[in-house]
Design a protein around this motif. Structure first.
Motif, PDB file in Angstrom:
ATOM      1  N   ASN A 127     -61.476 101.433  51.028  1.00  0.00           N
ATOM      2  CA  ASN A 127     -62.707 100.824  50.527  1.00  0.00           C
ATOM      3  C   ASN A 127     -63.211 101.487  49.237  1.00  0.00           C
ATOM      4  OD1 ASN A 127     -62.963  98.847  52.579  1.00  0.00           O
ATOM      5  ND2 ASN A 127     -63.834 100.388  53.967  1.00  0.00           N
ATOM      6  N   PHE A 128     -62.299 102.009  48.417  1.00  0.00           N
ATOM      7  CA  PHE A 128     -62.691 102.527  47.121  1.00  0.00           C
ATOM      8  C   PHE A 128     -62.998 101.366  46.190  1.00  0.00           C
ATOM      9  CE2 PHE A 128     -60.534 106.987  46.908  1.00  0.00           C
ATOM     10  CZ  PHE A 128     -61.179 107.337  48.081  1.00  0.00           C
ATOM     11  N   THR A 129     -64.022 101.526  45.370  1.00  0.00           N
ATOM     12  CA  THR A 129     -64.271 100.559  44.304  1.00  0.00           C
ATOM     13  C   THR A 129     -63.219 100.765  43.220  1.00  0.00           C
ATOM     14  OG1 THR A 129     -65.727 102.038  43.059  1.00  0.00           O
ATOM     15  CG2 THR A 129     -66.748 100.661  44.772  1.00  0.00           C
ATOM     16  N   PRO A 130     -63.030  99.799  42.314  1.00  0.00           N
ATOM     17  CA  PRO A 130     -62.068 100.001  41.216  1.00  0.00           C
ATOM     18  C   PRO A 130     -62.358 101.256  40.402  1.00  0.00           C
ATOM     19  CG  PRO A 130     -62.666  97.687  41.356  1.00  0.00           C
ATOM     20  CD  PRO A 130     -63.544  98.415  42.330  1.00  0.00           C
ATOM     21  N   ARG A 131     -63.637 101.561  40.189  1.00  0.00           N
ATOM     22  CA  ARG A 131     -63.980 102.773  39.438  1.00  0.00           C
ATOM     23  C   ARG A 131     -63.588 104.025  40.214  1.00  0.00           C
ATOM     24  NH1 ARG A 131     -69.776 103.237  36.627  1.00  0.00           N
ATOM     25  NH2 ARG A 131     -68.762 101.530  35.506  1.00  0.00           N
ATOM     26  N   GLN A 132     -63.854 104.031  41.518  1.00  0.00           N
ATOM     27  CA  GLN A 132     -63.469 105.184  42.332  1.00  0.00           C
ATOM     28  C   GLN A 132     -61.954 105.351  42.361  1.00  0.00           C
ATOM     29  OE1 GLN A 132     -65.524 103.983  45.961  1.00  0.00           O
ATOM     30  NE2 GLN A 132     -66.975 105.686  45.752  1.00  0.00           N
ATOM     31  N   ALA A 133     -61.249 104.245  42.422  1.00  0.00           N
ATOM     32  CA  ALA A 133     -59.784 104.312  42.427  1.00  0.00           C
ATOM     33  C   ALA A 133     -59.266 104.892  41.116  1.00  0.00           C
ATOM     34  CB  ALA A 133     -59.199 102.923  42.652  1.00  0.00           C
ATOM     35  N   LEU A 134     -59.925 104.540  40.020  1.00  0.00           N
ATOM     36  CA  LEU A 134     -59.510 105.049  38.717  1.00  0.00           C
ATOM     37  C   LEU A 134     -59.735 106.550  38.613  1.00  0.00           C
ATOM     38  CD1 LEU A 134     -58.637 104.680  35.744  1.00  0.00           C
ATOM     39  CD2 LEU A 134     -61.034 104.155  35.219  1.00  0.00           C
ATOM     40  N   PHE A 135     -60.958 106.989  38.943  1.00  0.00           N
ATOM     41  CA  PHE A 135     -61.320 108.385  38.711  1.00  0.00           C
ATOM     42  C   PHE A 135     -60.867 109.333  39.818  1.00  0.00           C
ATOM     43  CE2 PHE A 135     -64.256 106.240  35.807  1.00  0.00           C
ATOM     44  CZ  PHE A 135     -64.120 107.027  34.676  1.00  0.00           C
ATOM     45  N   ARG A 136     -60.674 108.811  41.018  1.00  0.00           N
ATOM     46  CA  ARG A 136     -60.316 109.691  42.128  1.00  0.00           C
ATOM     47  C   ARG A 136     -58.844 109.602  42.523  1.00  0.00           C
ATOM     48  NH1 ARG A 136     -64.874 109.135  46.733  1.00  0.00           N
ATOM     49  NH2 ARG A 136     -63.563 110.813  47.584  1.00  0.00           N
ATOM     50  N   VAL A 137     -58.171 108.542  42.070  1.00  0.00           N
ATOM     51  CA  VAL A 137     -56.762 108.361  42.433  1.00  0.00           C
ATOM     52  C   VAL A 137     -55.858 108.330  41.205  1.00  0.00           C
ATOM     53  CG1 VAL A 137     -55.088 106.848  43.572  1.00  0.00           C
ATOM     54  CG2 VAL A 137     -57.385 107.121  44.540  1.00  0.00           C
ATOM     55  N   ALA A 138     -56.168 107.431  40.270  1.00  0.00           N
ATOM     56  CA  ALA A 138     -55.252 107.230  39.139  1.00  0.00           C
ATOM     57  C   ALA A 138     -55.282 108.380  38.134  1.00  0.00           C
ATOM     58  CB  ALA A 138     -55.585 105.910  38.451  1.00  0.00           C
ATOM     59  N   LEU A 139     -56.474 108.730  37.665  1.00  0.00           N
ATOM     60  CA  LEU A 139     -56.561 109.754  36.615  1.00  0.00           C
ATOM     61  C   LEU A 139     -56.029 111.125  37.049  1.00  0.00           C
ATOM     62  CD1 LEU A 139     -59.881 108.974  34.702  1.00  0.00           C
ATOM     63  CD2 LEU A 139     -57.535 108.828  33.852  1.00  0.00           C
ATOM     64  N   PRO A 140     -56.344 111.602  38.269  1.00  0.00           N
ATOM     65  CA  PRO A 140     -55.789 112.902  38.662  1.00  0.00           C
ATOM     66  C   PRO A 140     -54.259 112.936  38.623  1.00  0.00           C
ATOM     67  CG  PRO A 140     -57.591 112.316  40.121  1.00  0.00           C
ATOM     68  CD  PRO A 140     -57.319 111.105  39.279  1.00  0.00           C
ATOM     69  N   GLN A 141     -53.626 111.791  38.845  1.00  0.00           N
ATOM     70  CA  GLN A 141     -52.169 111.741  38.772  1.00  0.00           C
ATOM     71  C   GLN A 141     -51.679 111.491  37.350  1.00  0.00           C
ATOM     72  OE1 GLN A 141     -50.205 109.559  42.141  1.00  0.00           O
ATOM     73  NE2 GLN A 141     -52.318 108.956  42.594  1.00  0.00           N
ATOM     74  N   ALA A 142     -52.476 110.776  36.567  1.00  0.00           N
ATOM     75  CA  ALA A 142     -52.038 110.386  35.224  1.00  0.00           C
ATOM     76  C   ALA A 142     -52.224 111.485  34.190  1.00  0.00           C
ATOM     77  CB  ALA A 142     -52.792 109.123  34.783  1.00  0.00           C
ATOM     78  N   ILE A 143     -53.295 112.274  34.318  1.00  0.00           N
ATOM     79  CA  ILE A 143     -53.605 113.275  33.289  1.00  0.00           C
ATOM     80  C   ILE A 143     -52.460 114.261  33.066  1.00  0.00           C
ATOM     81  CG2 ILE A 143     -55.090 115.249  32.761  1.00  0.00           C
ATOM     82  CD1 ILE A 143     -57.462 113.635  33.769  1.00  0.00           C
ATOM     83  N   PRO A 144     -51.824 114.814  34.109  1.00  0.00           N
ATOM     84  CA  PRO A 144     -50.690 115.719  33.840  1.00  0.00           C
ATOM     85  C   PRO A 144     -49.549 115.043  33.080  1.00  0.00           C
ATOM     86  CG  PRO A 144     -51.463 116.004  36.081  1.00  0.00           C
ATOM     87  CD  PRO A 144     -52.170 114.801  35.540  1.00  0.00           C
ATOM     88  N   GLU A 145     -49.364 113.734  33.296  1.00  0.00           N
ATOM     89  CA  GLU A 145     -48.310 113.014  32.587  1.00  0.00           C
ATOM     90  C   GLU A 145     -48.647 112.824  31.107  1.00  0.00           C
ATOM     91  OE1 GLU A 145     -45.612 112.438  34.257  1.00  0.00           O
ATOM     92  OE2 GLU A 145     -46.573 113.164  36.082  1.00  0.00           O
ATOM     93  N   MET A 146     -49.931 112.868  30.774  1.00  0.00           N
ATOM     94  CA  MET A 146     -50.358 112.685  29.384  1.00  0.00           C
ATOM     95  C   MET A 146     -50.164 113.939  28.540  1.00  0.00           C
ATOM     96  SD  MET A 146     -54.098 110.983  30.071  1.00  0.00           S
ATOM     97  CE  MET A 146     -54.377 109.752  31.342  1.00  0.00           C
ATOM     98  N   MET A 147     -50.153 115.100  29.174  1.00  0.00           N
ATOM     99  CA  MET A 147     -50.259 116.355  28.449  1.00  0.00           C
ATOM    100  C   MET A 147     -49.157 116.601  27.422  1.00  0.00           C
ATOM    101  SD  MET A 147     -53.132 117.314  29.346  1.00  0.00           S
ATOM    102  CE  MET A 147     -53.090 118.771  28.308  1.00  0.00           C
ATOM    103  N   PRO A 148     -47.874 116.351  27.721  1.00  0.00           N
ATOM    104  CA  PRO A 148     -46.855 116.562  26.677  1.00  0.00           C
ATOM    105  C   PRO A 148     -47.087 115.706  25.434  1.00  0.00           C
ATOM    106  CG  PRO A 148     -45.828 116.417  28.833  1.00  0.00           C
ATOM    107  CD  PRO A 148     -47.259 116.013  29.016  1.00  0.00           C
ATOM    108  N   SER A 149     -47.482 114.461  25.641  1.00  0.00           N
ATOM    109  CA  SER A 149     -47.751 113.580  24.490  1.00  0.00           C
ATOM    110  C   SER A 149     -48.986 114.029  23.728  1.00  0.00           C
ATOM    111  CB  SER A 149     -47.929 112.130  24.962  1.00  0.00           C
ATOM    112  OG  SER A 149     -46.739 111.637  25.532  1.00  0.00           O
ATOM    113  N   PHE A 150     -50.019 114.460  24.463  1.00  0.00           N
ATOM    114  CA  PHE A 150     -51.220 114.971  23.803  1.00  0.00           C
ATOM    115  C   PHE A 150     -50.915 116.232  22.998  1.00  0.00           C
ATOM    116  CE2 PHE A 150     -54.638 112.989  26.775  1.00  0.00           C
ATOM    117  CZ  PHE A 150     -54.655 111.859  25.967  1.00  0.00           C
ATOM    118  N   SER A 151     -49.996 117.058  23.486  1.00  0.00           N
ATOM    119  CA  SER A 151     -49.599 118.259  22.752  1.00  0.00           C
ATOM    120  C   SER A 151     -48.981 117.882  21.411  1.00  0.00           C
ATOM    121  CB  SER A 151     -48.615 119.076  23.590  1.00  0.00           C
ATOM    122  OG  SER A 151     -48.209 120.230  22.881  1.00  0.00           O
TER     123      SER A 151
END
Length: 223
Positions: A127-151
């Motif tokens: 019963n997560f809202t789309p915003r909760q799914a983004l900030f509590r599920v998607a971003l915690p998994q996505a941010i580490p994948e972004m780091m090499p490109s951000f570097s």
């Protein structure tokens, strides 16, 4: 030795370059998340604005963007009766941030979309809202994948700061050109700034590696 007298002015320019790189990288990161997430928004207006921003700033030259903000924007402001003149530092930081933000937005979008559909279905089952799914599920998994490109983007942004010298901003490249015109010693001066840029790039890479490791540990702690 003559080369030692170059170090004072070049160090002053390097400090300006560092400030440009730091401020524009932080602001660019904010633009990356804002417009990267915006491109995935179900709101058509937000999505359209995000797409237009990304395509315009990825599809045009950083040099032209810099000149437009510094030279053309004040003319537009005069035409509508608003003072839109930007100090060189502000114009430089904003141009660099907008440019790196457009590339970073695609990194954010791609990393978020790489999160498997099963994760979103699990969030919906809880019963997560789309915003909760983004900030509590998607971003915690996505941010580490972004780091090499951000570097890579952070290092590229550091090198791009040299363009700010073209609007008379006294960064490292501007100081080097002043010294070259005065002393007519291109080889020594440009060799010094080559190593200075290389040294700063190594520091940026090291800092981003530390941040990447910290994000990795943060992700592991959340599991």
């Amino acid at each position: 030795m003559q080369w030692t007298q170059y170090l004072g002015p070049l160090s002053q320019g390097a400090w300006v370059t560092i400030q440009l790189a730091v401020y524009s990288t932080i602001l660019g990161a904010a633009f990356s998340f804002l417009f990267g997430i915006g491109k995935l928004s179900p709101n058509h207006l937000i999505k359209t604005i995000s797409i237009v921003y990304i395509e315009v700033f990825r599809g045009t030259s950083l040099l032209v963007q810099l000149f437009w903000l510094y030279f053309a924007l004040p003319i537009v402001g005069d035409a509508i009766g608003i003072d839109l003149r930007l100090p060189p530092v502000t114009a430089g930081v904003l141009a660099l941030a907008l440019n790196i933000g457009a590339y970073g937005a695609e990194v954010v979008r791609g990393a978020i979309q790489s999160v498997t559909r099963d994760q979103y279905e699990a969030a919906r089952a809880l019963n997560f809202t789309p915003r909760q799914a983004l900030f509590r599920v998607a971003l915690p998994q996505a941010i580490p994948e972004m780091m090499p490109s951000f570097s890579n983007l952070a290092v590229q942004n550091l090198k791009d700061t040299a363009l700010a010298s073209l609007i008379s901003l006294s960064d490292l490249a501007f100081k080097a050109e002043q010294l070259r015109n005065y002393y007519q010693d291109s080889t020594t001066i440009y060799t010094i700034i080559l190593f200075m840029y290389f040294g700063m790039a190594l520091v940026v890479t090291l800092l981003m590696r530390i941040l990447e490791n910290s994000v990795g540990r943060w992700r592991g702690a959340r599991r």
